[in-house]
Write an enzyme that holds these catalytic residues in place. Sequence first.
Site, PDB file in Angstrom:
ATOM      1  N   LYS A 191       0.842  -1.207   0.000  1.00 20.92           N
ATOM      2  CA  LYS A 191       0.000   0.000   0.000  1.00 20.92           C
ATOM      3  C   LYS A 191       0.872   1.249   0.000  1.00 20.92           C
ATOM      4  O   LYS A 191       0.550   2.251  -0.654  1.00 20.92           O
ATOM      5  CB  LYS A 191      -0.918  -0.006   1.231  1.00 20.92           C
ATOM      6  CG  LYS A 191      -1.769   1.271   1.416  1.00 20.92           C
ATOM      7  CD  LYS A 191      -2.623   1.577   0.188  1.00 20.92           C
ATOM      8  CE  LYS A 191      -3.760   2.532   0.494  1.00 20.92           C
ATOM      9  NZ  LYS A 191      -3.349   3.836   1.034  1.00 20.92           N
ATOM     10  N   HIS A 194       2.025   1.699  -3.484  1.00 23.59           N
ATOM     11  CA  HIS A 194       0.872   2.223  -4.233  1.00 23.59           C
ATOM     12  C   HIS A 194       0.773   3.729  -4.082  1.00 23.59           C
ATOM     13  O   HIS A 194       0.612   4.468  -5.056  1.00 23.59           O
ATOM     14  CB  HIS A 194      -0.412   1.553  -3.724  1.00 23.59           C
ATOM     15  CG  HIS A 194      -1.684   2.243  -4.133  1.00 23.59           C
ATOM     16  ND1 HIS A 194      -2.126   3.412  -3.536  1.00 23.59           N
ATOM     17  CD2 HIS A 194      -2.607   1.948  -5.078  1.00 23.59           C
ATOM     18  CE1 HIS A 194      -3.251   3.795  -4.102  1.00 23.59           C
ATOM     19  NE2 HIS A 194      -3.572   2.922  -5.034  1.00 23.59           N
ATOM     20  N   ASN A 195       0.883   4.203  -2.837  1.00 21.26           N
ATOM     21  CA  ASN A 195       0.768   5.636  -2.599  1.00 21.26           C
ATOM     22  C   ASN A 195       1.930   6.402  -3.213  1.00 21.26           C
ATOM     23  O   ASN A 195       1.762   7.530  -3.687  1.00 21.26           O
ATOM     24  CB  ASN A 195       0.687   5.916  -1.098  1.00 21.26           C
ATOM     25  CG  ASN A 195      -0.672   5.560  -0.521  1.00 21.26           C
ATOM     26  OD1 ASN A 195      -1.410   4.773  -1.103  1.00 21.26           O
ATOM     27  ND2 ASN A 195      -1.010   6.109   0.620  1.00 21.26           N
ATOM     28  N   GLU A 198       1.193   6.762  -6.743  1.00 21.79           N
ATOM     29  CA  GLU A 198       0.135   7.785  -6.828  1.00 21.79           C
ATOM     30  C   GLU A 198       0.740   9.195  -6.835  1.00 21.79           C
ATOM     31  O   GLU A 198       0.326  10.055  -7.615  1.00 21.79           O
ATOM     32  CB  GLU A 198      -0.808   7.609  -5.641  1.00 21.79           C
ATOM     33  CG  GLU A 198      -1.930   8.621  -5.530  1.00 21.79           C
ATOM     34  CD  GLU A 198      -2.712   8.423  -4.248  1.00 21.79           C
ATOM     35  OE1 GLU A 198      -2.900   9.411  -3.506  1.00 21.79           O
ATOM     36  OE2 GLU A 198      -3.116   7.272  -3.958  1.00 21.79           O
TER      37      GLU A 198
END
Length: 487
Positions: A191, A194-195, A198
């Site tokens: 995660k 993922h960020n 992003e």
Amino acid sequence: MSNPGDTGVGRANIGVVGLAVMGSNLARNLASREGNTVAVYNRSPQRTRTLVEEHPEAGFVASESVDDFVASLAQPRTAIVMVQAGRGTDAVIEQLAERFEPGDIIVDGGNANFLDTIRRERDLREKGLNFVGAGISGGEEGALHGPSIMPGGSAEAYETLGPILASIAAVVDGEPCVTHVGTDGAGHFVKMIHNGIEYADMQLIAEAYDLLRRVAGHDVEAVADVFATWNQGDLESYLIEITAEVLRQRDARTGGPLVDVIVDQAGSKGTGVWTVQNAVGLGVPVSGIGEAVFARAVSSKPEQRAAVQRVVRQRPKVQSAYDGFEDDVRAALYASKVVAYAQGFDAIVAGAKEYGWDIDKGAIARIWRGGCIIRARFLNRIVDAYQNNPDLETLLEDEYFADAVARGEDAWRRIVSIAALSGIPVPGFASALSYYDSLASERLPAALIQAQRDFFGAHTYRRVDADGVFHTLWSGDRSEIRTDTTP
């Protein structure tokens, strides 16, 4: 509210602790799925009461104390903690751990540091409890309607938790966007990456927007139209979609574009910084993510920006757009996006090796196709890439991505060049291109750096024409000696 003496005892198969927007929406999502009975608890009882009153259809089993909340859960007890990361999370985990029994499951659904998750999982495992760090992406809407979920923890815990998470996850092509990522902190690590991706994705979109306004001379509405068009092709994604919507938003006070009255200082909550910090420790160059983090930091230094602007003598003249400029920006955006994702997956590979996780990279790309902030058509290509070759050295090696970058390379270089000549910062585009050029170059100037290191620190070097490790006697007669053999 339920208490140990009423019918709420042992009735809920899943509980949620922490009922701010994310927690409340996740609880509502869980309650809306067949087979789930949801227990809810918040440190502030009023927040619990408000949720229950506003959503009677959910049939929540609500409690005003931790003891009542625990009593309302069927065994094995499963509770998802949705509170602020850090000490608040530790406090809730401690409360639950004191009351839970061996085999029960505590899930941290916040943006926790994966190292904290590793520690918590180890400590609770010693007590016979299952602890799961689950990355949940998609924001408030995702939590309510279907997020992408990245749980870690034990296989035993996932047997109970997996079907519950699958029931609330986003669905793409009939597949729920959830997978058991790996043990202990694997879910929160993925995660975090993922960020980080992003961050890079948003920075690249912002740079494309800036070029379309300042070089192409488009007004905001025209830029919105460009992004809406791009969203019909290979760049189709949630972030491209909402960019067009954001740019079309008018400010009620001035009547002009909302984006023009927002202060140009971007904030962050730390996960991008964690990505860069951990990637550096793992020896993985995530320059695209790093530049995105640094760009936000620069934007948030108004005093420094003002100081430099006061002493600037002259700024470069903005170059004129040429025929096909918009297409070049699109190609540069796509190529830079490929690099950002390639770097992110490199970090996942390195993290898995360092911490002993068996992470299926194709499965990660698959669960990112829906629910999460970086969901995009593009991710189908990454699924295919790892399906064709799970052992790719880099996504840039995959035939599809290699061809895509090759097709856009000339445009990419033109865009970075015109931005530099115009004095328009494009750290995302430029760093991605430099990274690509570094991988594509047969020889790098790192040889000189290694010689310098040997000169001042005797750090040694290797030769291209002989095995072994060498050192030059720089302070002596400058002869070369081999240092990896015993005299």
